[in-house]
Design an enzyme around this catalytic site. Structure first.
Site, PDB file in Angstrom:
ATOM      1  N   ILE A 130      -7.464  -7.573  -1.450  1.00 20.77           N
ATOM      2  CA  ILE A 130      -7.917  -6.585  -2.442  1.00 20.77           C
ATOM      3  C   ILE A 130      -8.748  -7.219  -3.548  1.00 20.77           C
ATOM      4  O   ILE A 130      -9.298  -6.526  -4.393  1.00 20.77           O
ATOM      5  CB  ILE A 130      -6.739  -5.805  -3.089  1.00 20.77           C
ATOM      6  CG1 ILE A 130      -5.684  -6.770  -3.639  1.00 20.77           C
ATOM      7  CG2 ILE A 130      -6.146  -4.810  -2.112  1.00 20.77           C
ATOM      8  CD1 ILE A 130      -4.642  -6.094  -4.498  1.00 20.77           C
TER       9      ILE A 130
ATOM     10  N   ASP B 123      -7.893 -17.423 -19.573  1.00 20.00           N
ATOM     11  CA  ASP B 123      -8.933 -16.645 -18.907  1.00 20.00           C
ATOM     12  C   ASP B 123      -8.738 -15.160 -19.233  1.00 20.00           C
ATOM     13  O   ASP B 123      -8.664 -14.325 -18.331  1.00 20.00           O
ATOM     14  CB  ASP B 123      -8.906 -16.915 -17.399  1.00 20.00           C
ATOM     15  CG  ASP B 123     -10.202 -16.466 -16.714  1.00 20.00           C
ATOM     16  OD1 ASP B 123     -11.190 -16.190 -17.426  1.00 20.00           O
ATOM     17  OD2 ASP B 123     -10.222 -16.388 -15.474  1.00 20.00           O
TER      18      ASP B 123
END
Ligand SMILES: *[C@@H]1O[C@H](CO)[C@@H](O)[C@H](O)[C@H]1NC(C)=O
Ligand SMILES: *[C@@H]1O[C@H](CO)[C@@H](O)[C@H](O)[C@H]1NC(C)=O
Length: 987
Positions: free
Chosen positions: A672, A807
Site C-alpha cells: 500500500i 521525519d
C-alpha cells in the site's frame, strides 16, 4: 553561568569534603534527623551517596556529612547526586550547628512551605538547579548567609527581595534562571557591598540598571543577561574596576558604551550582544585583557578599533549584525590560541586577516555578508582545526588555495556569491568531515574532481551558477548521505552517471541549464527519498524511464531537452503539466498538448509491420522472461527470504496474530505504500482485523542492502540487533491516542518487519494534495493540527526519554476512521540506523521541504528540528499547498513563500486556502502565526511542542518574550524572529 563560577563551586565543595572531622559526642537526635532526610530522598541511581547512611554507622562518617569538633553536623554536601523527593526542611533546620547546606543539581521538587528562620546559622545555602515550585520563603533571619545559590531552582512568583536587605555578608548571590515576577532592579541588592558574584540572568528584571551598581566595587562577576533591562548602561559601571566578567546580552539596552568602560581594564569576558546599542565601539580599545568580546546584533557603527589587533589574550570575537565599517586589524587573533571570529553582516572592507590560525587552534571563520576583498589567505589552507569556513556574499576573488578544499575537520565551506576562480581540486578527498560545500554564484571552472566521491560526509553540494565543465564524477553514488545536489547553470556535459541512483539519501537534484546529454538513468527511479528533480534545459535524449513513475516528486522538470517516445502513464497527470514541454519528440495518448502515440513516423508500411512484429515477438519473449524472473523473485523474496530464514519474533503486547500470518501477507498485491525506509503492506488477519506492516531492509555502512555473508558482519549484526530490539521495545511501549501503535517487530538477518495498527483514511498528505484529496473543512484541519501536535508533544516530552521523530511530514500523519490524526513512523530513522551501521552523527533523515535549516550546518537533529517540520505541516493545513511548489520560485519553499507574504494583512490572508470560507480565515491566520514561530531559523527560538499545543489550543501565538537565544553556536540569524515581530505589528 560562567565556567569560572562553576570552578569556584567545585573548588569550594572539594575543600569542604577534604576537611572531614572525627565525631566526638554522637548525638542520636541528629542521627534521626539525617535518617529522616534519607527517607525523604529517593535516589534515582544505585549505588549512591546515601547508601552509607545507616544507623549502624557513625553519622559523621556518612558520605556528604561533615561534623564540627563537637561531633555535630556542620555541613551537608549532596550536590549533583540525582536525589529526588520533597525536602524535609523542618528536619534539616533542627541541626543546630548546620552552616552549609548544599543540594544543587538534583531533582528535588515541591514547594517550600516551612519557615526557614530556624536555619539561622546557615552561611552557605545552595538549592539551585532543582525542580522546586511555588514561591521562595522569606529568609531574612539568615543574617549570616554568605553564599546563596537559587539559580535554576524552579521557584516562581515574587522573590522576597526584602529579606536580602540586611544580608550584608553575602559574597555570592545567584538567583538567575527562575520564572520570577517582573521586577525593577531590586534596591536591596545595592546594599550588599561585599558581593563578588552577582548572577541575575534570566529572572525578569526590567527597567534601568541603577547607577548605584557602581557602589558594588567588590564585584568580579556581573551577569544580567536575558532580562528586560532598558535605558542606557550607567557610566558608574566604570567604577567596578575589579570586574572580570560582564554579561549584559539579550536585553533592551540603548545608547552608547559609556566612557567609563575604559576603566574596566581587568575585564576578560564582555558580552553586550542582542541589545539596541549604538555609536562606535572605540571604548573597548582600552580593555586590553579581553579574552572574549561579543557585541553582535546591535546597531554599532564606525570602525573596529585598530588596538584590537594587539590584544594578546583575545580568542573569541563576535561582532555580527551591526553596521561596522572599515577594515579589520590585520594582526587580529595572531597572539593567543584563537578560537573563532564572527563579523558577518556588517559593512566591513579590506582583506581577511591572515594570521588568525597562527597558533593552529582556530575553529571558525564567519565573515559572510560584508564587502571584504582580496583572496583567501594561503595560511588557512593548513589550518587543520578549522570546522566552519564561511565567507559568502563578499567581493572576494582569486583562486581558492587548494588545501582549503581538503581541510580534514571542515564541516562547512561556504564561499558562495563571490568572484572566486579556479577549480575544486582533488584535495577534497581529505575533507572527511565536510557536510556542506556551498560555492554557488562564483566563477569556478574546471571539472568536478572524481575524488569528490571520497568526501563521503557530504550532505549538500551547492555549485550552481559557476562555469564548471566536463563530466560528472561517475563515483558520485558513493555519497550515501548526500541530500541535495545543485549544479544548475554550469557547463557540464556528458551523461548523468548511472551511479547517481545509489545516492540513497538524496532528496533534491538540480542540474538544469547545462549541456548534459544521453539518457536519463533509470536508476533515478529507485531513489527512495527523491522529491525534487530538475533536469530541464539540457540535451538529454531517449525515452523517459518508466521507473520515474514510482517517485513521489513535488518538483519535476524535464522541459527543454530532446526526450522522445511516450510519456509514462503516471507522469501524464495534470500536475506535471509544463514540466515536459520543449521536448518535441515526446508523445502521449492522454495529454492533448503532446502529439498522439504512436506517431506516424513516415516509414514504409512494410517496415512498420516488420517492426511491429519484431516488437511483438520481443515483448512476448520479455514477458515470458519477466514472468519467469518474477516467479523466481517472488519465490526468493518471500518463500525463501521471509519464510525459511530464521525470524526473531519480538512481541511486547498481547497479540491476536501469529508470525506466519504476517509473513504470508508480505506480497506485491498487499503493497500500500513505499517510503524512504521500506515498503508498507496491508495485512488482513483471519479475524478480520487489519494491520500495516513495514518491511525494512537492513543496510550496511555503505547504505547497501546487507547480504547474508561473512562472519564479521554477523557478529556486528548481533550488537546492532540488540540496539534495534531495544529501540523497538521503547517505541512499542508508547501509548498515545495521537500516535500510531507499534505492536511488534519481526527481524531476520537482512530485513525487519514492524507491525503497526492500520489507518483506513491514509495520510494527511493524501487528503490535502493527491487524487485522494477531500474537502477538509477548517474545523477538521484545526483538529488535525491539535491532535498531531499532541502526538508529537507526547513523543518529545511524555516518554522516558525524548523520541525525536526526524521525519515529520504530512505523509507521516495518518488519519483514522474519524479523521483523527496519528503520528506514524516515529523514531524510524533511529531504528533504521540501529539496524544498519550508519555513522550516527551524520545520518540525515527528513524530506525536502520539511528539513530544518540547521540540518545543512550541523547534521544534528533534536526536538526543535521536528518542531520546524511540524511548522511546515501547519502551513500545508492553512494554505492547502505542498511544501515545494513551482509558484514559490527558485530556491524557495513554503516557509520562504509564507514569509514573503507578511508584507501586509491582505497578502497574509491571500496565503490561506481559498476553500476556507472568509469568516474562518482569521482563525486560520492564527494557526499560520504559530507555524511561523515553529519555522524560525534559529532552533532555540522555536517553541517546544508543549508550547505549540498550548498555543494551538488557545489559537493564540506565544509572545517571544523570555524565549532564550542560545549563546553558543554559529552565526545567528534573527530573520525569523523579525518576521514574527513584523507580523505581530501588522495584525
Ligand atoms: C534590617 O535591619 C533593620 C534595622 O535593624 C530592620 O529595621 C529591618 O526590619 C531589617 N530588615 C529585615 C528584612 O529584616
Ligand atoms: C576612570 O578612572 C580615572 C582614573 O582613576 C578616574 O579619574 C575616572 O573618574 C574614572 N572614570 C569613571 C567613569 O569611573
Amino acid at each position: 553561568m560562567s565556567t569560572a563560577f562553576l570552578y569556584r563551586q567545585i573548588f569550594l565543595s572539594s575543600c569542604l569534603l577534604f576537611c572531614f572531622c572525627l565525631p566526638f559526642g554522637v548525638k542520636s537526635d541528629e542521627l534521626q534527623l539525617l535518617l529522616n532526610l534519607k527517607s525523604a530522598l529517593n535516589r534515582s541511581s544505585t549505588p549512591n551517596v546515601l547508601d552509607s547512611w545507616e544507623a549502624a554507622n557513625p553519622f559523621c562518617s556518612f558520605n556528604g556529612i561533615t561534623c564540627n569538633a563537637e561531633g555535630s553536623v556542620k555541613e551537608i554536601e549532596l550536590s549533583s547526586q540525582k536525589l529526588t523527593g520533597v525536602l524535609p526542611l523542618d528536619s534539616i533546620c533542627q541541626l543546630q550547628s548546620l552552616d552549609k547546606l548544599s543540594l544543587g543539581y538534583n531533582l528535588l521538587y515541591g514547594a517550600i512551605t516551612k519557615d526557614l528562620s530556624t536555619c539561622v546559622k546557615l552561611q552557605y545555602l545552595d538549592l539551585g538547579n532543582n525542580l522546586f515550585t511555588g514561591s521562595f520563603p522569606d529568609i531574612s533571619a539568615l543574617s549570616e548567609l554568605q553564599y546563596l545559590y537559587l539559580n535554576g531552582s524552579g521557584f516562581s512568583d515574587t522573590f522576597p527581595w526584602k529579606s536580602l536587605e540586611n544580608m550584608t555578608n553575602l559574597v555570592v548571590l545567584s538567583l538567575g534562571d527562575n520564572p520570577f515576577d517582573r521586577t525593577p532592579f531590586p534596591d536591596e541588592i545595592l546594599k550588599l557591598k561585599k558581593l563578588n558574584w552577582l548572577y541575575l540572568a534570566n529572572c525578569s528584571i526590567e527597567g534601568r540598571i541603577p547607577p548605584a551598581i557602581g557602589d558594588l566595587t567588590e564585584l568580579i562577576e556581573l551577569e544580567l543577561q536575558y532580562n528586560y533591562l532598558s535605558g542606557e548602561i550607567p557610566v558608574e559601571i566604570g567604577k567596578l574596576h575589579k570586574l572580570w566578567q560582564l554579561e549584559l546580552y539579550s536585553n533592551e539596552l540603548i545608547g552608547k558604551l559609556p566612557v567609563g568602560f575604559r576603566n574596566l581594564t581587568n575585564l576578560e569576558y564582555f558580552d553586550a550582544s542582542a541589545n539596541h546599542l549604538e555609536g562606535d565601539i572605540s571604548e573597548v580599545r582600552y580593555l586590553t585583557n579581553l579574552i572574549s568580546l561579543q557585541l553582535f546584533e546591535n546597531n554599532f557603527t564606525g570602525e573596529v578599533p585598530p588596538e584590537l589587533g594587539e590584544f594578546k589574550k583575545l580568542v573569541n570575537l563576535s561582532l555580527y549584525t551591526n553596521m561596522l565599517t572599515g577594515p579589520l586589524p590585520q594582526k587580529i587573533g595572531s597572539w593567543a590560541e584563537f578560537d573563532y571570529i564572527d563579523v558577518s553582516e556588517n559593512f566591513l572592507t579590506g582583506p581577511i586577516p591572515p594570521d588568525m590560525c597562527k597558533k593552529g587552534t582556530m575553529k571558525a571563520v564567519l565573515m559572510l555578508q560584508n564587502n571584504f576583498t582580496g583572496g583567501i589567505p594561503a595560511t588557512y589552507a593548513s589550518c587543520t582545526t578549522l570546522k566552519r569556513f564561511r565567507v559568502s556574499y563578499n567581493s572576494l576573488s582569486g583562486m581558492v588555495p587548494a588545501g582549503i578544499w581538503g581541510l580534514p575537520k571542515v564541516d562547512i565551506i561556504d564561499i558562495s556569491f563571490n568572484q572566486f576562480e579556479g577549480a575544486i581540486t582533488s584535495d577534497i578527498k581529505n575533507a572527511k568531515a565536510i557536510g556542506t560545500l556551498s560555492a554557488e554564484h562564483n566563477l569556478l571552472s574546471g571539472e568536478l574532481p572524481e575524488e569528490i566521491s571520497e568526501a563521503t560526509s557530504l550532505v549538500r553540494i551547492e555549485l550552481n551558477n559557476n562555469q564548471i565543465s566536463g563530466k560528472l564524477p561517475h563515483g558520485i553514488g558513493e555519497l550515501k548521505i548526500l541530500s541535495s545536489l545543485e549544479l544548475q547553470n554550469n557547463r557540464l556535459s556528458g551523461s548523468i552517471p548511472e551511479s547517481l541512483g545509489s545516492c540513497a539519501s538524496i532528496s533534491n537534484i538540480n542540474m538544469a541549464s547545462n549541456s548534459l546529454s544521453g539518457k536519463i538513468p533509470s536508476s533515478l527511479g529507485s531513489l527512495p527519498t527523491l522529491n525534487s528533480m530538475n533536469l530541464s534545459r539540457n540535451e538529454l535524449s531517449g525515452e523517459i524511464p518508466e521507473s520515474l513513475s514510482s517517485l513521489k516528486l513535488s518538483v519535476f522538470d524535464l522541459s527543454y531537452n530532446r526526450l522522445t517516445g511516450p510519456i509514462p502513464e503516471s507522469l501524464s497527470i495534470e500536475g506535471h503539466n509544463g514540466s515536459l514541454t520543449g521536448n518535441p519528440g515526446l508523445c502521449s495518448p492522454t495529454i492533448t498538448s503532446f502529439k498522439r502515440c504512436p506517431p506516424d513516423s513516415g516509414m514504409s508500411k512494410d517496415v512498420r509491420t516488420l517492426i511491429v512484429c519484431l516488437a511483438l515477438g520481443a515483448t512476448i519473449l520479455l514477458a515470458l522472461l519477466g514472468c519467469f524472473l518474477y516467479l523466481r523473485r517472488t519465490e526468493k523474496d518471500h518463500d525463501r527470504s521471509l519464510k525459511e530464514e530464521s525470524w526473531d519474533f519480538k512481541s511486547f503486547h498481547v497479540l491476536t496474530f501469529t508470525e506466519d500470518e504476517i509473513l504470508d501477507s508480505i506480497k506485491q498485491e498487499n503493497l500500500i505504500g513505499k517510503g524512504g525506509s521500506g515498503n508498507v503492506y496491508k495485512v488482513m488477519l483471519s479475524n478480520g482485523a487489519e494491520l500495516a506492516v513495514k518491511h525494512i531492509w537492513n543496510t550496511d555502512s555503505n547504505g547497501r542492502r546487507k547480504s547474508q555473508s561473512t562472519a564479521p558482519i554477523l557478529s556486528k549484526r548481533a550488537g546492532k540487533a540488540k540496539e534495534f530490539d531495544a529501540e523497538v521495545q521503547t517505541l512499542s511501549s508508547i501509548r498515545h491516542v495521537n500516535v500510531v501503535k507499534l505492536y511488534c517487530s519481526i527481524t531476520s538477518e537482512d530485513s525487519s518487519l514492524l507491525v503497526y495498527e492500520y489507518m483506513p483514511n491514509g495520510s494527511l498528505w493524501d487528503r490535502l494534495h493527491t487524487s485522494r484529496k477531500m474537502e477538509l473543512d477548517w474545523d477538521t484541519r484545526y483538529e488535525i493540527a491539535v491532535g498531531a501536535a499532541k502526538g508529537l508533544e507526547y513523543l518529545h516530552h511524555g516518554c522516558e526519554r525524548p523520541v525525536i521523530h526526524r521525519d515529520v511530514k504530512s505523509s507521516n500523519i495518518l488519519l483514522d476512521e474519524f479523521l483523527k490524526p496519528r503520528i506514524a513512523d516515529f523514531g524510524l530513522a533511529k531504528i533504521v540506523q540501529a539496524n544498519g551501521g550508519k555513522d550516527s552523527s551524520h545520518v540525515i533523515a527528513g524530506t525536502h521541504g520539511y528539513i530544518a535549516p540547521e540540518y545543512g550546518y550541523t547534521c544534528k537533529v533534536n526536538e526543535k528540528s521536528d518542531v520546524y517540520s511540524f511548522g511546515v505541516v501547519l502551513m500545508e493545513l492553512v494554505s492547502g499547498k505542498r511544501p515545494i511548489e513551482p509558484e514559490y520560485g527558485d530556491n524557495k519553499d513554503i516557509v520562504g513563500w509564507v514569509c514573503s507574504k507578511l508584507k501586509n494583512k491582505e497578502s497574509v490572508f491571500s496565503t490561506v486556502d481559498p476553500r476556507i470560507p472568509d469568516a474562518l480565515k482569521e482563525e486560520a491566520v492564527k494557526v499560520l502565526r504559530i507555524a511561523i514561530l515553529c519555522t524560525t531559523t534559529l532552533p532555540a527560538l522555536r517553541p517546544t511542542m508543549r508550547n505549540v499545543v498550548q498555543m494551538l489550543e488557545e489559537a493564540e501565538p506565544c509572545k517571544l518574550v523570555g524565549v532564550v537565544i542560545s549563546k553558543d553556536g554559529d552565526h545567528k540569524k534573527q530573520e525569523a524572529m523579525d518576521y514574527a515581530e513584523k507580523f505581530n505589528q501588522q495584525l
